[in-house]
Design a protein around this motif. Structure first.
Motif, PDB file in Angstrom:
ATOM      1  N   PRO A   1      83.273  11.386  35.609  1.00 25.81           N
ATOM      2  CA  PRO A   1      83.084  12.575  36.442  1.00 25.81           C
ATOM      3  C   PRO A   1      84.337  12.862  37.266  1.00 25.81           C
ATOM      4  O   PRO A   1      85.092  11.959  37.626  1.00 25.81           O
ATOM      5  N   GLU A   2      84.553  14.148  37.556  1.00 30.39           N
ATOM      6  CA  GLU A   2      85.655  14.524  38.436  1.00 30.39           C
ATOM      7  C   GLU A   2      85.303  14.255  39.893  1.00 30.39           C
ATOM      8  O   GLU A   2      86.196  14.034  40.722  1.00 30.39           O
ATOM      9  N   ALA A   3      84.018  14.302  40.222  1.00 30.81           N
ATOM     10  CA  ALA A   3      83.562  14.028  41.580  1.00 30.81           C
ATOM     11  C   ALA A   3      82.168  13.411  41.502  1.00 30.81           C
ATOM     12  O   ALA A   3      81.425  13.606  40.530  1.00 30.81           O
ATOM     13  N   LEU A   4      81.833  12.681  42.559  1.00 27.34           N
ATOM     14  CA  LEU A   4      80.573  11.935  42.593  1.00 27.34           C
ATOM     15  C   LEU A   4      80.012  12.020  44.002  1.00 27.34           C
ATOM     16  O   LEU A   4      80.754  11.903  44.984  1.00 27.34           O
ATOM     17  N   VAL A   5      78.699  12.245  44.109  1.00 23.03           N
ATOM     18  CA  VAL A   5      78.037  12.167  45.403  1.00 23.03           C
ATOM     19  C   VAL A   5      77.032  11.030  45.351  1.00 23.03           C
ATOM     20  O   VAL A   5      76.351  10.822  44.342  1.00 23.03           O
ATOM     21  N   LEU A   6      76.984  10.258  46.434  1.00 20.45           N
ATOM     22  CA  LEU A   6      76.128   9.077  46.503  1.00 20.45           C
ATOM     23  C   LEU A   6      75.062   9.278  47.573  1.00 20.45           C
ATOM     24  O   LEU A   6      75.365   9.699  48.696  1.00 20.45           O
ATOM     25  N   ASP A   7      73.833   8.965  47.214  1.00 21.71           N
ATOM     26  CA  ASP A   7      72.705   9.018  48.145  1.00 21.71           C
ATOM     27  C   ASP A   7      72.311   7.579  48.468  1.00 21.71           C
ATOM     28  O   ASP A   7      71.653   6.909  47.665  1.00 21.71           O
ATOM     29  N   VAL A   8      72.761   7.097  49.610  1.00 16.91           N
ATOM     30  CA  VAL A   8      72.480   5.716  50.012  1.00 16.91           C
ATOM     31  C   VAL A   8      71.244   5.729  50.905  1.00 16.91           C
ATOM     32  O   VAL A   8      71.279   6.255  52.016  1.00 16.91           O
TER      33      VAL A   8
ATOM     34  N   THR B   1      84.756  11.108  45.888  1.00 20.90           N
ATOM     35  CA  THR B   1      83.403  10.603  46.141  1.00 20.90           C
ATOM     36  C   THR B   1      83.033  10.740  47.612  1.00 20.90           C
ATOM     37  O   THR B   1      83.839  10.461  48.496  1.00 20.90           O
ATOM     38  N   THR B   2      81.805  11.195  47.852  1.00 23.02           N
ATOM     39  CA  THR B   2      81.242  11.328  49.187  1.00 23.02           C
ATOM     40  C   THR B   2      79.859  10.682  49.176  1.00 23.02           C
ATOM     41  O   THR B   2      79.157  10.720  48.162  1.00 23.02           O
ATOM     42  N   ALA B   3      79.463  10.092  50.291  1.00 28.14           N
ATOM     43  CA  ALA B   3      78.138   9.478  50.395  1.00 28.14           C
ATOM     44  C   ALA B   3      77.373  10.071  51.564  1.00 28.14           C
ATOM     45  O   ALA B   3      77.942  10.346  52.621  1.00 28.14           O
ATOM     46  N   LEU B   4      76.089  10.275  51.364  1.00 27.34           N
ATOM     47  CA  LEU B   4      75.164  10.585  52.446  1.00 27.34           C
ATOM     48  C   LEU B   4      74.218   9.397  52.621  1.00 27.34           C
ATOM     49  O   LEU B   4      73.784   8.796  51.638  1.00 27.34           O
ATOM     50  N   ILE B   5      73.908   9.054  53.853  1.00 31.85           N
ATOM     51  CA  ILE B   5      72.883   8.047  54.135  1.00 31.85           C
ATOM     52  C   ILE B   5      71.614   8.794  54.504  1.00 31.85           C
ATOM     53  O   ILE B   5      71.598   9.577  55.464  1.00 31.85           O
ATOM     54  N   THR B   6      70.554   8.608  53.722  1.00 30.04           N
ATOM     55  CA  THR B   6      69.340   9.400  53.902  1.00 30.04           C
ATOM     56  C   THR B   6      68.123   8.507  54.138  1.00 30.04           C
ATOM     57  O   THR B   6      68.081   7.354  53.714  1.00 30.04           O
ATOM     58  N   ASP B   7      67.143   9.071  54.801  1.00 32.02           N
ATOM     59  CA  ASP B   7      65.976   8.323  55.269  1.00 32.02           C
ATOM     60  C   ASP B   7      64.999   8.000  54.147  1.00 32.02           C
ATOM     61  O   ASP B   7      64.639   8.868  53.360  1.00 32.02           O
ATOM     62  N   MET B   8      64.591   6.720  54.067  1.00 27.48           N
ATOM     63  CA  MET B   8      63.566   6.311  53.122  1.00 27.48           C
ATOM     64  C   MET B   8      62.493   5.496  53.854  1.00 27.48           C
ATOM     65  O   MET B   8      61.935   4.545  53.343  1.00 27.48           O
ATOM     66  N   ASN B   9      62.182   5.907  55.081  1.00 21.33           N
ATOM     67  CA  ASN B   9      61.062   5.308  55.803  1.00 21.33           C
ATOM     68  C   ASN B   9      59.748   5.988  55.437  1.00 21.33           C
ATOM     69  O   ASN B   9      58.675   5.537  55.854  1.00 21.33           O
ATOM     70  N   GLN B  10      59.852   7.076  54.676  1.00 22.80           N
ATOM     71  CA  GLN B  10      58.670   7.709  54.096  1.00 22.80           C
ATOM     72  C   GLN B  10      59.084   8.311  52.758  1.00 22.80           C
ATOM     73  O   GLN B  10      60.258   8.612  52.555  1.00 22.80           O
ATOM     74  N   PRO B  11      58.152   8.462  51.838  1.00 20.46           N
ATOM     75  CA  PRO B  11      58.512   8.976  50.508  1.00 20.46           C
ATOM     76  C   PRO B  11      59.031  10.404  50.575  1.00 20.46           C
ATOM     77  O   PRO B  11      58.647  11.183  51.454  1.00 20.46           O
ATOM     78  N   ILE B  12      59.914  10.728  49.622  1.00 18.60           N
ATOM     79  CA  ILE B  12      60.402  12.105  49.523  1.00 18.60           C
ATOM     80  C   ILE B  12      59.328  12.990  48.897  1.00 18.60           C
ATOM     81  O   ILE B  12      59.069  14.099  49.344  1.00 18.60           O
ATOM     82  N   ALA B  13      58.707  12.476  47.838  1.00 17.91           N
ATOM     83  CA  ALA B  13      57.633  13.210  47.166  1.00 17.91           C
ATOM     84  C   ALA B  13      56.302  12.923  47.852  1.00 17.91           C
ATOM     85  O   ALA B  13      56.126  11.898  48.515  1.00 17.91           O
ATOM     86  N   ARG B  14      55.343  13.824  47.676  1.00 15.62           N
ATOM     87  CA  ARG B  14      54.029  13.651  48.302  1.00 15.62           C
ATOM     88  C   ARG B  14      53.112  12.753  47.494  1.00 15.62           C
ATOM     89  O   ARG B  14      52.099  12.275  48.002  1.00 15.62           O
ATOM     90  N   ALA B  15      53.440  12.534  46.228  1.00 11.83           N
ATOM     91  CA  ALA B  15      52.638  11.675  45.362  1.00 11.83           C
ATOM     92  C   ALA B  15      53.576  10.722  44.641  1.00 11.83           C
ATOM     93  O   ALA B  15      54.706  11.078  44.299  1.00 11.83           O
ATOM     94  N   LEU B  16      53.126   9.485  44.431  1.00 11.79           N
ATOM     95  CA  LEU B  16      53.992   8.449  43.888  1.00 11.79           C
ATOM     96  C   LEU B  16      53.508   7.984  42.529  1.00 11.79           C
ATOM     97  O   LEU B  16      52.308   7.883  42.281  1.00 11.79           O
ATOM     98  N   GLY B  17      54.447   7.664  41.659  1.00 12.07           N
ATOM     99  CA  GLY B  17      54.149   7.296  40.282  1.00 12.07           C
ATOM    100  C   GLY B  17      54.933   8.215  39.375  1.00 12.07           C
ATOM    101  O   GLY B  17      55.143   9.401  39.706  1.00 12.07           O
TER     102      GLY B  17
END
Length: 310
Positions: A192-199, A231-247
């Motif tokens: 890739p010419e550029a990459l974004v990271l979701d940490v 490359t750039t990184a964002l640090i994002t919250d995972m103290n609750q699910p992003i989706a409303r349903a899991l699986g």
């Protein structure tokens, strides 16, 4: 060269040379390095650590242990990686949204680790979808559709595949150096010419504290930029699910809802934030805010749903 000498250097707190790390990665790929030596190497790295030049050299050596893809497309080629978390199905929106805005996204993804499914597991919840395809077909799909989400072939970073299995049984999975080399060797193999990271950070993520997440983000960004990939990184919250349903199947349904409902939701918000960065890198937006607005508009319009279907 000799694997024992390289391991001894690490054990004493020294740093192997670029040539030594290249030889070791090739030995992992072709079997010249034994399982015992691979385990000793992983433990030595875990305990003593690698300085940034050696970390970058190991990453590139593992990338170059197999095929490196090359592209001839009429637009920028970019990618995204997430460290994973509960209900993280962002890639299924991000790849077609970027394609709709003129970016090519050949995304080589992985399967689930631990308690949550991976992107490939989610894609394969769609009846009839297969994610294991040839490199030739990956090139055709990417050129025609603008994006693809597929699994790595056996010729993409084979050194990582071998070392990853060793890490899993030697309690060295948490090594920051080995995590960095593992993630980036596969991502950089797609050129890739550029990459974004979701940490991700929080109770549903691998990194539980802000300090851990920042350390991983810095390691990944410095190593990838040092390898020539913006490359750039964002640090994002995972103290609750992003989706409303899991699986896996339920999360695909969530993606379909986000793609067709025409109204904002957390999935669209984080997709826009990550994608906007890549549109800026591509020169298709003046800044990240404008990039995020373009992605949001494409998602809310329903156009990205058609791209996903293709």
């Amino acid at each position: 060269m000799d694997a024992r000498a390289i391991i001894a250097t690490l054990r004493r707190g020294g740093q192997p040379s670029e040539a030594e790390l290249s030889w070791f990665a090739e030995g992992l790929a072709n079997g010249e390095v034994s399982d015992a030596q691979a385990g000793a190497f992983a433990m030595a790295v875990c305990l003593q650590g690698l300085e940034q030049p050696a970390r970058r050299a190991l990453t590139l050596a593992m990338r170059d242990s197999g095929d490196v893809l090359h592209w001839d497309l009429p637009g920028p080629v970019m990618d995204k990686h997430s460290t994973g978390g509960v209900g993280d199905c962002v890639s299924l929106l991000l790849a077609p949204a970027l394609a709709e805005c003129g970016v090519y996204v050949p995304m080589i993804s992985g399967r689930g680790l631990g308690h949550t499914g991976g992107t490939l597991d989610k894609m394969e919840a769609i009846p009839g979808v297969t994610t294991q395809i040839s490199q030739q077909r990956l090139h055709r799909i990417t050129a025609k559709v603008g994006c693809a989400i597929v699994g790595a072939t056996g010729r993409i970073a084979p050194a990582d595949k071998r070392l990853y299995a060793i890490r899993d049984v030697t309690a060295t999975v948490e090594s920051l150096d080995l995590i960095t080399a593992s993630i980036l060797s596969k991502k950089l193999a797609a050129s890739p010419e550029a990459l974004v990271l979701d940490v991700k950070i929080g109770s549903g993520a691998f990194m539980k504290t802000l300090e851990e997440a920042r350390a991983l983000a810095r390691s990944l960004v410095d190593t990838a930029n040092g390898a020539g990939c913006q490359t750039t990184a964002l640090i994002t919250d995972m103290n609750q699910p992003i989706a409303r349903a899991l699986g896996n199947g339920l999360e695909v349904a969530e993606v379909m809802q986000a793609l067709t409902a025409g109204k904002p939701c957390p999935l669209i918000e984080i997709t826009a934030a990550l994608s906007g960065i890549l549109l800026t890198h591509a020169g298709l937006a003046r800044d990240d805010t404008e990039g995020a607005e373009r992605i949001t508009e494409a998602l809310l319009s329903g156009r990205v749903a058609s791209r996903f279907g293709r």
